[in-house]
Write an enzyme that holds these catalytic residues in place. Structure first.
Site, PDB file in Angstrom:
ATOM      1  N   ARG A  85       7.326   7.879   6.960  1.00 15.74           N
ATOM      2  CA  ARG A  85       7.012   9.283   7.233  1.00 15.74           C
ATOM      3  C   ARG A  85       7.199   9.620   8.707  1.00 15.74           C
ATOM      4  NH1 ARG A  85       1.234   9.944   4.732  1.00 15.74           N
ATOM      5  NH2 ARG A  85       1.432  12.043   5.634  1.00 15.74           N
ATOM      6  N   ASP A 145       0.048   5.434   0.760  1.00 13.89           N
ATOM      7  CA  ASP A 145      -1.030   6.269   1.266  1.00 13.89           C
ATOM      8  C   ASP A 145      -1.349   7.420   0.316  1.00 13.89           C
ATOM      9  OD1 ASP A 145      -1.337   4.736   3.558  1.00 13.89           O
ATOM     10  OD2 ASP A 145       0.092   5.927   4.723  1.00 13.89           O
ATOM     11  N   ARG A 199       0.828  -1.187   0.000  1.00 16.61           N
ATOM     12  CA  ARG A 199       0.000   0.000   0.000  1.00 16.61           C
ATOM     13  C   ARG A 199       0.871   1.248   0.000  1.00 16.61           C
ATOM     14  NH1 ARG A 199      -4.994  -0.554   4.171  1.00 16.61           N
ATOM     15  NH2 ARG A 199      -5.343   1.495   3.258  1.00 16.61           N
TER      16      ARG A 199
END
Length: 252
Positions: free
Chosen positions: A194, A51, A49
């Protein structure tokens, strides 16, 4: 027959890779194009995935289709009908059962910080003009290769079976006004990179010492990590697979 598709995308206009109801995603856009060209419903499985707003300079997905696809022809046709923010590098046949997500043995992310206002990097970097101690950020980043529990940087309620990751590389490099953080690991947790970048930037601006950063990592306490860095600076930059995945042809 199974195929790997290698691509890149600018994530600005998408709510991430994974398909969602009533939201534009890279997966849904790619599947619509494949379904149109192959004339049958075609689902894809991605390497992982990403984001909302996160980019990929290199991404891999797999799909199943009949034998005899002209891969070069399909690549060209996909590039013609896909929007300009998604590009296909190659389509290649792979071993039966090859899996874009579960067979990946390493992934690499890069995060870009631009030290000044730069119009042409506004969608591909965090524009952050505060003075940073790159040496301290690198000493802190090196610690990440010595630990394996990244609970401190795991997104809350993400339902991970484990927060164990093996980081092989984590370093900052500076080229003029551009800072690049490269991190390579066997797997990543959602929002992990992040959160790491945000905390390392706090080391660079003097909020934390290197020793305090190490203590934050060891604490396994999500509340002690810094706010996640903005999405637009993050790129999935590499995904690696065992050689036998490509036994039918193709390659890394």
């Amino acid at each position: 027959m199974r195929y790997f598709i290698e691509l890149s995308y600018d994530g600005t206009a998408y709510c991430g890779w994974q398909r969602q109801r009533d939201a534009a995603t890279v997966q849904q856009t790619l599947e619509t194009a494949l379904t149109t060209l192959l004339r049958r419903g075609t689902e894809t499985v991605g390497a992982g995935r990403t984001d909302t707003g996160v980019n990929a300079s290199y991404y891999v997905a797999h799909f199943d289709a009949a034998d005899g696809i002209d891969c070069a022809h399909l690549t060209a046709k996909l590039n013609r009908i896909l929007p300009p923010d998604i590009a296909i590098f190659a389509v290649a046949p792979v071993a039966d059962g090859a899996h874009a997500r579960f067979d990946a043995v390493e992934r690499e992310y890069r995060y870009y910080i631009c030290r000044r206002k730069e119009p042409f990097r506004r969608f591909s970097s965090w524009q952050y003009g505060v003075s940073l101690d790159i040496g301290a950020m690198n000493r802190a980043a090196a610690f990440l290769t010595t630990v394996d529990d990244f609970t401190t940087f795991a997104k809350l309620n993400s339902n991970n079976k484990t927060n164990i990751c093996r980081v092989m590389r984590a370093e900052w490099r500076q080229d003029g006004d551009l800072l690049t953080f490269t991190i390579r690991a066997d797997r990543f947790l959602r929002n992990m990179v992040r959160a790491i970048v945000g905390t390392l930037v706090d080391v660079g601006r003097g909020r934390y010492t290197v020793a305090q950063f190490e203590d934050i990592v060891r604490s396994r306490d999500l509340s002690r990590s810094s706010a996640g860095a903005p999405a637009q600076g993050l790129f999935l930059s590499d995904v690696r697979y065992p050689a036998d995945v490509f036994m039918r042809g193709g390659g890394e």
